[in-house]
Design an enzyme around this catalytic site. Sequence first.
Site, PDB file in Angstrom:
ATOM      1  N   ASP A  66      -3.483   2.180  -5.521  1.00 47.09           N
ATOM      2  CA  ASP A  66      -2.230   2.122  -4.761  1.00 47.09           C
ATOM      3  C   ASP A  66      -2.146   0.935  -3.804  1.00 47.09           C
ATOM      4  OD1 ASP A  66      -4.040   3.066  -2.843  1.00 47.09           O
ATOM      5  OD2 ASP A  66      -2.446   4.124  -1.791  1.00 47.09           O
ATOM      6  N   GLU A  67      -2.912  -0.090  -4.074  1.00 48.67           N
ATOM      7  CA  GLU A  67      -2.854  -1.278  -3.208  1.00 48.67           C
ATOM      8  C   GLU A  67      -2.837  -2.543  -4.047  1.00 48.67           C
ATOM      9  OE1 GLU A  67      -5.458  -1.769   0.400  1.00 48.67           O
ATOM     10  OE2 GLU A  67      -6.201   0.150  -0.339  1.00 48.67           O
ATOM     11  N   ASP A  85       0.857  -1.182   0.000  1.00 48.43           N
ATOM     12  CA  ASP A  85       0.000   0.000   0.000  1.00 48.43           C
ATOM     13  C   ASP A  85       0.894   1.233   0.000  1.00 48.43           C
ATOM     14  OD1 ASP A  85      -1.936   1.890   0.362  1.00 48.43           O
ATOM     15  OD2 ASP A  85      -2.777   1.022   2.183  1.00 48.43           O
TER      16      ASP A  85
HETATM   17 MG   LIG Z   1      -2.425   4.026   0.344  1.00 42.35          MG
END
Ligand SMILES: [Mg+2]
Lengths: 407, 152
Positions: free
Chosen positions: A102-103, A9
């Site tokens: 973003d993960e 993340d």
């Molecule tokens: Mg994040």
Amino acid sequence: MAGFIAHLDADAFYVSAERVRHADLANKPVGVLGNNGACVIAKSYEMKAKGVKTGTPIWDAAKMCPEGVYVKRDFYWYEVLSRKMLGIVGTFSPKLEYYSIDEFFFHAEPLRHGQQLATTATTIRDHILEATGLPVTIGIARTRTLAKLFSDTGKPFGAVAVLTRDHERELLAKMPVTEISGIGGKRADRLAPYGIRTCLDLADADGRLVKRLLTKTGHEIWMELNGEPVMPIRPERPPHQVLGRGGSLMGNVEDPKVLWAWCVRHVERLIEELRYHNVRTTTLAVEVGWKDQGWTGGTSNSPTPTDRIDELLDLARASLRRAYVTGRTATHMQVKATELRRGKGFQLSLFDKPDPKKDKLATVKAAINEKYGRFKVRTATTLYLPAVYRDPANEYDICDVRGKVCF
Amino acid sequence: MRAIALPTSELPDEVVKELHARVYTRGDQKEVRFDWRAVPALLPVWWNGRLQIVRWGNRDRAERKLPPTGWTWKATVEKGRWVGIEPEPVEIPANYVLANGVWFRVREGLRGLMVRTPSGVPAVFVVCEPATRYYRVMTRAEWMPVLIKEII
Ligand SMILES: [Mg+2]
């Protein structure tokens, strides 16, 4: 023994992405504003320390953090960095699931024979920072749920591998049960009377009780907390079954042209959501809420999954026609992508799409929308929405905070 | 907008030394703030190939022939209203701009109009235009500076 799962993340992703191209923003309080300029949709740790939260209106944020610097969201830049990051993680692990911009989840394997997984996590994290400029946190554990928990609580710039039950229990005991995504206020309230306050309490609770209190999903979380993987990594699986956009029409709508204009607007916002999750859809449903007369809906299908405005508007037009009832007054509308696909070998690059000519137009349009305000380039249709788009007295545009609506 | 900021690292040492009273720290970086309310009001400009610090507008009404402000409309410039005093378009480098209490980042800076006062002193006016929707919501201002190579 089964393999381990890693959750990656990016830390304060939008802010970090801005820092990649504007180095001067490092170590300063930075807030990213939505396209409307009304709300903070992402903030740096420095700004968070001043009490600014996601969704804080700019005016409150400026008071809480007068030294803060604000930038406008640039979704396309964030997508470029996201794909870059994805490409890098892909070189470390072929089994990789894109969870959001973003993960990612992926199978954690030692990069060299005999390497400790904690070292693997650190190595990948440091490599991503070096290659993209983005700080990320990586958690490695026996299940997805555990991996995400340990990376969420290991931020920022963490690299943790929690591989044994003892280590898991030690960390879970310190985490309130609300750290688990999906166990918010109401669900936590249901657990409290049974003395379930920490993640460890939940893990140690009776499985049948958990199932009764939190249904099947909660039971799956319980199993994962106990180290039994039930949610595997599936590279092709979209993270959601349905994505939708919509809401109130801000009053009564009788004119079908105005209804269509709202539909176009929601389709545009839905496309942003599709891109955020890197998915396409083969179906588009339009549901209309009528004054005192319930809801009606229509659905249309596309032969191939798409996230393109022209194709989705064609589907939306057909769906709205099916949902439309002559003579009624509409008050609400929802536009939903109900069959999400990641597509075979889904692209790592933004621009290699099958129909270059049409896509080019869509890309240019998207870029212009980003640059000049989302709603500048559009079909003539939406001119029927002057109250929304053009009248400065009616600034009730919807903010870009994910999962929230603020005016 | 009421002020701009530039990191000290982007300014010549002598300038930073001279303007030490206007140096602030944001995060871990020092910057010079050019504020309309400072006396005298100054702005950095790229002029004749180098970075120079000049007077910002005509707040103290030292020049009766110039408007007593620090801004001018792009439309006014385009209509040729300034032509009589031989204005020169210049770039005002800036990292951050302050408007109504909100600092926002700009890529390169602002457009300015450089004039020489009758007594020969150079002064710069910030060129403005009606605010975009985003800018209006962010700052609650009806007008905005013309930014170099970007629209927000
Ligand atoms: Mg994040």
